[in-house]
Design a protein around this motif. Sequence first.
Motif, PDB file in Angstrom:
ATOM      1  N   TRP A 107       0.820  -1.213   0.000  1.00 51.36           N
ATOM      2  CA  TRP A 107       0.000   0.000   0.000  1.00 51.36           C
ATOM      3  C   TRP A 107       0.851   1.258   0.000  1.00 51.36           C
ATOM      4  N   LEU A 108       1.968   1.237   0.675  1.00 53.60           N
ATOM      5  CA  LEU A 108       2.859   2.386   0.652  1.00 53.60           C
ATOM      6  C   LEU A 108       3.380   2.607  -0.763  1.00 53.60           C
ATOM      7  N   PHE A 109       3.801   1.542  -1.414  1.00 50.91           N
ATOM      8  CA  PHE A 109       4.344   1.688  -2.760  1.00 50.91           C
ATOM      9  C   PHE A 109       3.259   2.094  -3.768  1.00 50.91           C
ATOM     10  N   LEU A 110       2.051   1.554  -3.633  1.00 51.55           N
ATOM     11  CA  LEU A 110       0.954   1.992  -4.501  1.00 51.55           C
ATOM     12  C   LEU A 110       0.707   3.492  -4.341  1.00 51.55           C
ATOM     13  N   SER A 111       0.791   3.987  -3.108  1.00 49.37           N
ATOM     14  CA  SER A 111       0.541   5.409  -2.866  1.00 49.37           C
ATOM     15  C   SER A 111       1.605   6.303  -3.495  1.00 49.37           C
ATOM     16  N   HIS A 112       2.744   5.726  -3.866  1.00 48.89           N
ATOM     17  CA  HIS A 112       3.819   6.478  -4.521  1.00 48.89           C
ATOM     18  C   HIS A 112       3.903   6.182  -6.016  1.00 48.89           C
ATOM     19  N   GLY A 113       2.860   5.603  -6.563  1.00 50.59           N
ATOM     20  CA  GLY A 113       2.790   5.427  -8.011  1.00 50.59           C
ATOM     21  C   GLY A 113       3.330   4.124  -8.563  1.00 50.59           C
ATOM     22  N   PHE A 114       3.670   3.174  -7.710  1.00 46.89           N
ATOM     23  CA  PHE A 114       4.126   1.871  -8.197  1.00 46.89           C
ATOM     24  C   PHE A 114       2.941   1.105  -8.762  1.00 46.89           C
ATOM     25  N   LYS A 115       3.228   0.228  -9.712  1.00 44.39           N
ATOM     26  CA  LYS A 115       2.225  -0.659 -10.301  1.00 44.39           C
ATOM     27  C   LYS A 115       2.627  -2.100 -10.015  1.00 44.39           C
ATOM     28  N   VAL A 116       1.623  -2.922  -9.717  1.00 44.94           N
ATOM     29  CA  VAL A 116       1.873  -4.346  -9.486  1.00 44.94           C
ATOM     30  C   VAL A 116       2.135  -5.003 -10.834  1.00 44.94           C
ATOM     31  N   GLN A 117       3.274  -5.693 -10.945  1.00 47.96           N
ATOM     32  CA  GLN A 117       3.594  -6.448 -12.160  1.00 47.96           C
ATOM     33  C   GLN A 117       2.986  -7.845 -12.076  1.00 47.96           C
ATOM     34  N   HIS A 118       3.188  -8.483 -10.938  1.00 44.45           N
ATOM     35  CA  HIS A 118       2.599  -9.803 -10.683  1.00 44.45           C
ATOM     36  C   HIS A 118       2.830 -10.193  -9.229  1.00 44.45           C
ATOM     37  N   LYS A 119       2.088 -11.193  -8.789  1.00 44.55           N
ATOM     38  CA  LYS A 119       2.326 -11.737  -7.450  1.00 44.55           C
ATOM     39  C   LYS A 119       3.669 -12.454  -7.464  1.00 44.55           C
ATOM     40  N   SER A 120       4.291 -12.493  -6.306  1.00 49.14           N
ATOM     41  CA  SER A 120       5.559 -13.218  -6.181  1.00 49.14           C
ATOM     42  C   SER A 120       5.476 -14.078  -4.929  1.00 49.14           C
ATOM     43  N   TYR A 121       6.300 -15.091  -4.895  1.00 48.84           N
ATOM     44  CA  TYR A 121       6.304 -15.998  -3.749  1.00 48.84           C
ATOM     45  C   TYR A 121       7.736 -16.251  -3.340  1.00 48.84           C
ATOM     46  N   GLN A 122       7.965 -16.236  -2.040  1.00 46.14           N
ATOM     47  CA  GLN A 122       9.275 -16.553  -1.484  1.00 46.14           C
ATOM     48  C   GLN A 122       9.102 -17.639  -0.437  1.00 46.14           C
ATOM     49  N   GLU A 123      10.119 -18.464  -0.317  1.00 48.26           N
ATOM     50  CA  GLU A 123      10.116 -19.517   0.703  1.00 48.26           C
ATOM     51  C   GLU A 123      11.217 -19.197   1.702  1.00 48.26           C
ATOM     52  N   LYS A 124      10.860 -19.225   2.971  1.00 46.91           N
ATOM     53  CA  LYS A 124      11.828 -19.013   4.055  1.00 46.91           C
ATOM     54  C   LYS A 124      11.572 -20.085   5.103  1.00 46.91           C
ATOM     55  N   LEU A 125      12.539 -20.948   5.315  1.00 55.31           N
ATOM     56  CA  LEU A 125      12.455 -22.005   6.326  1.00 55.31           C
ATOM     57  C   LEU A 125      11.139 -22.782   6.242  1.00 55.31           C
ATOM     58  N   GLY A 126      10.741 -23.112   5.025  1.00 51.13           N
ATOM     59  CA  GLY A 126       9.544 -23.919   4.804  1.00 51.13           C
ATOM     60  C   GLY A 126       8.237 -23.147   4.787  1.00 51.13           C
ATOM     61  N   GLN A 127       8.281 -21.855   5.029  1.00 45.96           N
ATOM     62  CA  GLN A 127       7.075 -21.031   4.994  1.00 45.96           C
ATOM     63  C   GLN A 127       7.018 -20.261   3.662  1.00 45.96           C
ATOM     64  N   ILE A 128       5.831 -20.190   3.088  1.00 46.78           N
ATOM     65  CA  ILE A 128       5.645 -19.483   1.822  1.00 46.78           C
ATOM     66  C   ILE A 128       5.062 -18.106   2.105  1.00 46.78           C
TER      67      ILE A 128
END
Length: 181
Positions: A144-165
Amino acid sequence: MSSIQMLSHQPQFSLIPYRACYAQSVSQIFHDAIRYIDDVYSIEQKQAWSPKPRSPYHWNKRLTRSKAWLVVDEAMIEGGHPKCCGFINVETHFNNRGYIDSLYVHPAYQHCGVGHKLYEALEEWALEQDYPDLTVDASLLSKWLFLSHGFKVQHKSYQEKLGQIFMGFLMSKALKETIRS
């Protein structure tokens, strides 16, 4: 987990370049900002994201290899320096140039404009450096902070950290209009 104290004073914010004497504070802000998120990430996700504060060495190395800023509260002194309230950094190396690596705000200073102040300094600097655009893998909270500064969503992304997505959003913002001939 100890509770974060609410502000009992009127903060006096200043923006400064990152300095090594703040590495320990940055480490704690990162950890606390993640651990005190409510209703967005599970306890298991927060534990995987930041099981404990990283070493000051890690943060100093990470932030000195990029361009980084801090917002400090001049009204609070810790360890002989104004208290660090938040930090941001952007990659400057060719392949990752313009990628916003981190933006974290101490829980007691959230919703006080610290994140906006940090981002605005980064964007101003990036424009001065002739960066054509900025990118970020935004979390569910920072989106939401980045949207308020004019960013556009390109796509969803996923990261894995210690088995958590973790779901996030690859976002970008053009800083310069392309010249068409």
